[in-house]
Design a protein around this motif. Sequence first.
Motif, PDB file in Angstrom:
ATOM      1  N   GLN A 145      31.128  22.526  26.462  1.00 52.25           N
ATOM      2  CA  GLN A 145      29.606  22.953  27.891  1.00 52.25           C
ATOM      3  C   GLN A 145      28.970  24.496  26.679  1.00 52.25           C
ATOM      4  O   GLN A 145      27.203  24.234  26.760  1.00 52.25           O
ATOM      5  CB  GLN A 145      29.733  23.429  28.841  1.00 52.25           C
ATOM      6  N   GLY A 146      29.302  24.572  25.820  1.00 54.66           N
ATOM      7  CA  GLY A 146      29.009  26.244  25.877  1.00 54.66           C
ATOM      8  C   GLY A 146      28.674  27.841  27.380  1.00 54.66           C
ATOM      9  O   GLY A 146      29.812  27.453  28.335  1.00 54.66           O
ATOM     10  N   GLY A 147      27.787  28.701  26.832  1.00 54.56           N
ATOM     11  CA  GLY A 147      27.929  29.016  27.461  1.00 54.56           C
ATOM     12  C   GLY A 147      29.059  30.887  27.139  1.00 54.56           C
ATOM     13  O   GLY A 147      29.679  30.930  26.558  1.00 54.56           O
ATOM     14  N   ARG A 148      28.190  31.915  27.862  1.00 53.53           N
ATOM     15  CA  ARG A 148      28.905  33.019  26.867  1.00 53.53           C
ATOM     16  C   ARG A 148      28.634  33.856  28.122  1.00 53.53           C
ATOM     17  O   ARG A 148      27.955  34.449  29.156  1.00 53.53           O
ATOM     18  CB  ARG A 148      27.891  33.964  26.290  1.00 53.53           C
ATOM     19  N   ASN A 149      30.126  34.543  28.138  1.00 50.70           N
ATOM     20  CA  ASN A 149      30.636  35.462  28.977  1.00 50.70           C
ATOM     21  C   ASN A 149      30.468  35.189  30.365  1.00 50.70           C
ATOM     22  O   ASN A 149      29.632  35.592  31.309  1.00 50.70           O
ATOM     23  CB  ASN A 149      29.794  36.907  29.412  1.00 50.70           C
ATOM     24  N   LYS A 150      30.768  33.791  31.355  1.00 47.14           N
ATOM     25  CA  LYS A 150      30.500  33.571  32.172  1.00 47.14           C
ATOM     26  C   LYS A 150      31.632  34.289  33.462  1.00 47.14           C
ATOM     27  O   LYS A 150      33.039  33.584  33.423  1.00 47.14           O
ATOM     28  CB  LYS A 150      30.609  32.151  32.061  1.00 47.14           C
ATOM     29  N   GLY A 151      30.568  35.357  34.336  1.00 50.76           N
ATOM     30  CA  GLY A 151      31.195  35.420  35.094  1.00 50.76           C
ATOM     31  C   GLY A 151      31.699  34.097  36.712  1.00 50.76           C
ATOM     32  O   GLY A 151      31.670  32.659  36.490  1.00 50.76           O
ATOM     33  N   PRO A 152      32.710  34.734  37.434  1.00 47.71           N
ATOM     34  CA  PRO A 152      32.268  34.120  39.224  1.00 47.71           C
ATOM     35  C   PRO A 152      31.643  33.400  39.739  1.00 47.71           C
ATOM     36  O   PRO A 152      31.447  32.760  40.265  1.00 47.71           O
ATOM     37  CB  PRO A 152      33.973  34.912  40.139  1.00 47.71           C
ATOM     38  N   MET A 153      29.815  33.955  39.068  1.00 50.10           N
ATOM     39  CA  MET A 153      29.314  33.347  40.240  1.00 50.10           C
ATOM     40  C   MET A 153      27.647  33.948  39.023  1.00 50.10           C
ATOM     41  O   MET A 153      27.663  34.547  38.051  1.00 50.10           O
ATOM     42  CB  MET A 153      28.446  34.726  40.981  1.00 50.10           C
ATOM     43  N   PRO A 154      27.261  32.565  39.034  1.00 50.80           N
ATOM     44  CA  PRO A 154      25.602  32.500  38.694  1.00 50.80           C
ATOM     45  C   PRO A 154      25.149  34.105  38.252  1.00 50.80           C
ATOM     46  O   PRO A 154      25.298  34.497  39.605  1.00 50.80           O
ATOM     47  CB  PRO A 154      24.918  31.780  39.315  1.00 50.80           C
ATOM     48  N   PRO A 155      24.454  34.402  37.427  1.00 49.90           N
ATOM     49  CA  PRO A 155      23.953  36.238  37.791  1.00 49.90           C
ATOM     50  C   PRO A 155      23.161  36.358  39.024  1.00 49.90           C
ATOM     51  O   PRO A 155      22.526  38.043  38.883  1.00 49.90           O
ATOM     52  CB  PRO A 155      23.587  36.116  36.567  1.00 49.90           C
ATOM     53  N   SER A 178      43.031  29.302  38.744  1.00 46.93           N
ATOM     54  CA  SER A 178      43.882  29.005  37.507  1.00 46.93           C
ATOM     55  C   SER A 178      42.714  27.840  36.607  1.00 46.93           C
ATOM     56  O   SER A 178      42.486  28.880  34.994  1.00 46.93           O
ATOM     57  CB  SER A 178      45.517  27.962  37.773  1.00 46.93           C
ATOM     58  N   ILE A 179      42.110  27.282  36.885  1.00 46.75           N
ATOM     59  CA  ILE A 179      41.236  26.689  35.971  1.00 46.75           C
ATOM     60  C   ILE A 179      40.238  27.374  36.032  1.00 46.75           C
ATOM     61  O   ILE A 179      39.445  27.986  34.827  1.00 46.75           O
ATOM     62  CB  ILE A 179      40.617  24.917  36.939  1.00 46.75           C
ATOM     63  N   ALA A 180      39.586  28.464  37.352  1.00 46.04           N
ATOM     64  CA  ALA A 180      38.097  29.255  36.937  1.00 46.04           C
ATOM     65  C   ALA A 180      38.505  30.168  35.985  1.00 46.04           C
ATOM     66  O   ALA A 180      37.303  30.304  35.464  1.00 46.04           O
ATOM     67  CB  ALA A 180      37.908  29.839  38.351  1.00 46.04           C
ATOM     68  N   ALA A 181      39.802  30.837  35.860  1.00 50.70           N
ATOM     69  CA  ALA A 181      40.073  31.473  35.356  1.00 50.70           C
ATOM     70  C   ALA A 181      40.239  31.720  33.611  1.00 50.70           C
ATOM     71  O   ALA A 181      39.422  31.984  32.450  1.00 50.70           O
ATOM     72  CB  ALA A 181      41.117  33.136  35.390  1.00 50.70           C
ATOM     73  N   ALA A 182      40.225  30.104  33.388  1.00 50.83           N
ATOM     74  CA  ALA A 182      40.573  29.270  31.824  1.00 50.83           C
ATOM     75  C   ALA A 182      39.066  29.252  31.990  1.00 50.83           C
ATOM     76  O   ALA A 182      38.806  29.906  30.888  1.00 50.83           O
ATOM     77  CB  ALA A 182      41.012  28.585  32.343  1.00 50.83           C
ATOM     78  N   ARG A 183      38.451  28.184  32.346  1.00 51.35           N
ATOM     79  CA  ARG A 183      36.990  28.234  32.027  1.00 51.35           C
ATOM     80  C   ARG A 183      36.176  29.656  31.775  1.00 51.35           C
ATOM     81  O   ARG A 183      35.276  29.810  29.950  1.00 51.35           O
ATOM     82  CB  ARG A 183      36.680  27.718  33.302  1.00 51.35           C
ATOM     83  N   MET A 184      36.167  30.984  32.745  1.00 51.88           N
ATOM     84  CA  MET A 184      36.277  32.183  32.665  1.00 51.88           C
ATOM     85  C   MET A 184      36.413  32.666  30.638  1.00 51.88           C
ATOM     86  O   MET A 184      35.264  32.867  29.643  1.00 51.88           O
ATOM     87  CB  MET A 184      36.001  32.984  33.527  1.00 51.88           C
ATOM     88  N   SER A 209      37.004  31.131  28.584  1.00 49.57           N
ATOM     89  CA  SER A 209      36.844  30.254  27.924  1.00 49.57           C
ATOM     90  C   SER A 209      35.404  30.404  26.738  1.00 49.57           C
ATOM     91  O   SER A 209      34.795  30.196  25.720  1.00 49.57           O
ATOM     92  CB  SER A 209      36.694  28.372  27.413  1.00 49.57           C
ATOM     93  N   THR A 210      34.471  31.088  27.562  1.00 46.74           N
ATOM     94  CA  THR A 210      33.167  31.987  27.480  1.00 46.74           C
ATOM     95  C   THR A 210      33.030  33.616  27.124  1.00 46.74           C
ATOM     96  O   THR A 210      32.701  33.799  26.952  1.00 46.74           O
ATOM     97  CB  THR A 210      31.962  31.717  28.597  1.00 46.74           C
ATOM     98  N   CYS A 211      34.292  33.973  26.882  1.00 43.84           N
ATOM     99  CA  CYS A 211      34.444  35.479  26.040  1.00 43.84           C
ATOM    100  C   CYS A 211      35.202  35.094  24.530  1.00 43.84           C
ATOM    101  O   CYS A 211      35.049  36.037  24.141  1.00 43.84           O
ATOM    102  CB  CYS A 211      35.759  36.240  27.305  1.00 43.84           C
ATOM    103  N   GLY A 212      34.743  33.950  23.627  1.00 48.91           N
ATOM    104  CA  GLY A 212      34.946  34.468  22.434  1.00 48.91           C
ATOM    105  C   GLY A 212      36.913  34.681  22.300  1.00 48.91           C
ATOM    106  O   GLY A 212      36.647  34.150  21.090  1.00 48.91           O
ATOM    107  N   LEU A 213      37.306  33.443  23.395  1.00 52.85           N
ATOM    108  CA  LEU A 213      39.096  33.403  23.021  1.00 52.85           C
ATOM    109  C   LEU A 213      39.139  32.093  22.072  1.00 52.85           C
ATOM    110  O   LEU A 213      38.464  30.961  22.184  1.00 52.85           O
ATOM    111  CB  LEU A 213      39.572  33.883  24.591  1.00 52.85           C
ATOM    112  N   GLY A 214      40.635  32.227  22.031  1.00 47.67           N
ATOM    113  CA  GLY A 214      40.912  30.448  21.143  1.00 47.67           C
ATOM    114  C   GLY A 214      40.732  30.030  22.275  1.00 47.67           C
ATOM    115  O   GLY A 214      41.479  30.339  23.833  1.00 47.67           O
ATOM    116  N   LEU A 215      41.513  28.560  22.445  1.00 47.88           N
ATOM    117  CA  LEU A 215      42.261  27.790  23.010  1.00 47.88           C
ATOM    118  C   LEU A 215      43.285  28.118  24.066  1.00 47.88           C
ATOM    119  O   LEU A 215      43.621  27.962  25.627  1.00 47.88           O
ATOM    120  CB  LEU A 215      42.170  26.247  22.742  1.00 47.88           C
TER     121      LEU A 215
END
Length: 270
Positions: A247-257, A77-83, A85-91
Amino acid sequence: MSTDADAIRHWWRTSIIEMEPGKIAFRGTPIEELIGNVSFPQMIWLMVRGGTPSEAEARLFEAALVAGVDHGPQAPSIAAARMASTCGLGLNNAIATGVNMLGDVHGGAGEQCAELYYDISRRLDEGTVLINAVQEGLDNWRSEYGKIVSGFGHRFHKPTDPRAPRLMALVRAAASEGTVSGRYADIGEAVQAELGRARGTPIAMNIDGATAVIFCELGFPSPLSRGLFCLSRSVGILAHSWEQMNQGGRNKGPMPPRFLPEYDPGDHSE
């Protein structure tokens, strides 16, 4: 004689709120009498089941809500919310994404555990001794859900989930003061002991098992064990969503690139 206006008013009938211009009342109490006089946990109680808990009940209820707020970015649940948040969605969209991850496995364990506790409690009411009621309840559970018993065991916290002993101590203290019966604390600990005995090593009661004890002690129906956990976890989802946005970041997925998922060709033969 019923009119169309009566039918429309009946359509969304509610005993929760009475609202008209200049008036808001929850279950018969004006909002201005509640503001500053009841805590947030007491307000949650009033909204979902009616009535006002005692101060002691509210403290125990609040402890369960506090305990479940967060379990870090490894929680889906937390991971999905954080991802999100980096996709241009609102809070609000990020929070909704996280909440929507709370299903039967992640988030629903408290409801299932409460069902087990209530089943064992019914067997006690029928005259079955505790150890037999636990064994029968577990057999019934496994026939429906399988070998993993919700509320017990944890992938990270072995042999102890640090949240559970504190919650159980609060339940025992509340029982000694007469706030709750202590029956479900007995049931939860008996289930934990039986599971440990059967597998030959101790097993942790986890956050779901402990909060289910509290919700059962306070008389909440089992589906509300899930709903109240989701409400609690929403606080962590909010906090992590906001942190990730800052923190910022764009399109963060479940693993570092630099890490790529393993390709498994599988067996495509017919």
